[in-house]
Design a protein around this motif. Sequence first.
Motif, short mmCIF file in Angstrom:
data_model
loop_
_atom_site.label_atom_id
_atom_site.label_comp_id
_atom_site.label_asym_id
_atom_site.label_seq_id
_atom_site.Cartn_x
_atom_site.Cartn_y
_atom_site.Cartn_z
N SER A 61 -10.24 -1.39 -1.73
CA SER A 61 -8.88 -1.07 -1.31
C SER A 61 -7.89 -2.10 -1.86
O SER A 61 -6.80 -1.76 -2.31
CB SER A 61 -8.81 -1.01 0.21
OG SER A 61 -7.53 -0.62 0.64
N ALA A 62 -8.28 -3.37 -1.83
CA ALA A 62 -7.42 -4.43 -2.38
C ALA A 62 -7.21 -4.24 -3.88
O ALA A 62 -6.11 -4.46 -4.39
CB ALA A 62 -8.02 -5.80 -2.08
N ALA A 63 -8.26 -3.83 -4.58
CA ALA A 63 -8.12 -3.57 -6.02
C ALA A 63 -7.17 -2.39 -6.25
O ALA A 63 -6.30 -2.45 -7.14
CB ALA A 63 -9.48 -3.30 -6.65
N LEU A 64 -7.31 -1.34 -5.45
CA LEU A 64 -6.44 -0.17 -5.61
C LEU A 64 -4.96 -0.53 -5.48
O LEU A 64 -4.11 0.08 -6.13
CB LEU A 64 -6.79 0.91 -4.58
CG LEU A 64 -8.13 1.62 -4.76
CD1 LEU A 64 -8.41 2.53 -3.58
CD2 LEU A 64 -8.16 2.38 -6.07
N ALA A 65 -4.67 -1.52 -4.67
CA ALA A 65 -3.28 -1.95 -4.49
C ALA A 65 -2.71 -2.56 -5.76
O ALA A 65 -1.49 -2.76 -5.84
CB ALA A 65 -3.19 -2.94 -3.33
N ARG A 66 -3.55 -2.83 -6.75
CA ARG A 66 -3.08 -3.42 -8.01
C ARG A 66 -2.61 -2.35 -9.01
O ARG A 66 -2.02 -2.68 -10.03
CB ARG A 66 -4.19 -4.26 -8.67
CG ARG A 66 -4.24 -5.71 -8.20
CD ARG A 66 -4.54 -5.85 -6.80
NE ARG A 66 -4.42 -7.24 -6.34
CZ ARG A 66 -4.37 -7.56 -5.07
NH1 ARG A 66 -4.42 -6.62 -4.14
NH2 ARG A 66 -4.25 -8.81 -4.69
N PHE A 67 -2.89 -1.07 -8.75
CA PHE A 67 -2.33 -0.02 -9.60
C PHE A 67 -0.82 0.03 -9.36
O PHE A 67 -0.36 -0.15 -8.23
CB PHE A 67 -2.93 1.35 -9.27
CG PHE A 67 -4.25 1.63 -9.90
CD1 PHE A 67 -4.40 1.68 -11.28
CD2 PHE A 67 -5.37 1.88 -9.12
CE1 PHE A 67 -5.63 1.95 -11.87
CE2 PHE A 67 -6.60 2.16 -9.69
CZ PHE A 67 -6.72 2.20 -11.07
N PRO A 68 -0.04 0.30 -10.40
CA PRO A 68 1.40 0.47 -10.18
C PRO A 68 1.63 1.77 -9.41
O PRO A 68 0.97 2.77 -9.66
CB PRO A 68 1.97 0.54 -11.60
CG PRO A 68 0.84 0.98 -12.46
CD PRO A 68 -0.42 0.45 -11.81
N GLY A 69 2.51 1.73 -8.46
CA GLY A 69 2.77 2.89 -7.63
C GLY A 69 2.24 2.69 -6.23
O GLY A 69 1.88 1.58 -5.84
N VAL A 70 2.19 3.77 -5.49
CA VAL A 70 1.70 3.75 -4.11
C VAL A 70 0.38 4.52 -4.09
O VAL A 70 0.35 5.73 -4.26
CB VAL A 70 2.71 4.41 -3.14
CG1 VAL A 70 2.18 4.40 -1.73
CG2 VAL A 70 4.06 3.70 -3.24
N THR A 71 -0.73 3.79 -3.89
CA THR A 71 -2.05 4.40 -3.93
C THR A 71 -2.47 4.80 -2.52
O THR A 71 -2.41 4.00 -1.59
CB THR A 71 -3.08 3.44 -4.52
OG1 THR A 71 -2.65 3.05 -5.83
CG2 THR A 71 -4.45 4.11 -4.64
N ILE A 72 -2.92 6.04 -2.38
CA ILE A 72 -3.33 6.60 -1.10
C ILE A 72 -4.75 7.12 -1.24
O ILE A 72 -5.03 8.00 -2.07
CB ILE A 72 -2.40 7.75 -0.66
CG1 ILE A 72 -0.95 7.24 -0.60
CG2 ILE A 72 -2.84 8.35 0.66
CD1 ILE A 72 0.08 8.33 -0.64
#
Length: 141
Positions: free
Chosen positions: A64-75
């Motif tokens: 989940s922490a890695a997903l937060a590194r994508f640009p944008g809002v990851t759900i």
Amino acid sequence: MNRYEELGVGERVSFTKQLSSEDVSAFATISGDTNPLHLDDEFAKRTRFGTPIVHGTLISGLISAALARFPGVTIYLSQDLEFLSAAEPGGTLTATCEITEAFGESRYRLDTVVHNESGEKLADGEAIVLIDEPPEYTETF
């Protein structure tokens, strides 16, 4: 890759963190998972692991922490994850997420893996996420 417009197959993000005994204790308190396998040295010595191990859900939280590194809002929409090996407190773990398929309408399939500092794969899975365009945002903290 720093821009939402550049998202596509092959894009990858990672997050690395050392998980201390204090992190494990804090997670046990927050989650309510006080299994002595994670918290009690003497108990854990008598298990198949021989030592306390990090909660699997704490390990998967690094994804989940890695997903937060994508640009944008990851759900998150779904996560399928297999735990392959345990992690001991004090280890440094890296979660990596790579886009493997773009479905359109901001939906993506990702490979999700977590490795320890020795390169051993601890968790392997697949996620489906939405990555929406980021709204205007001014950091206030």
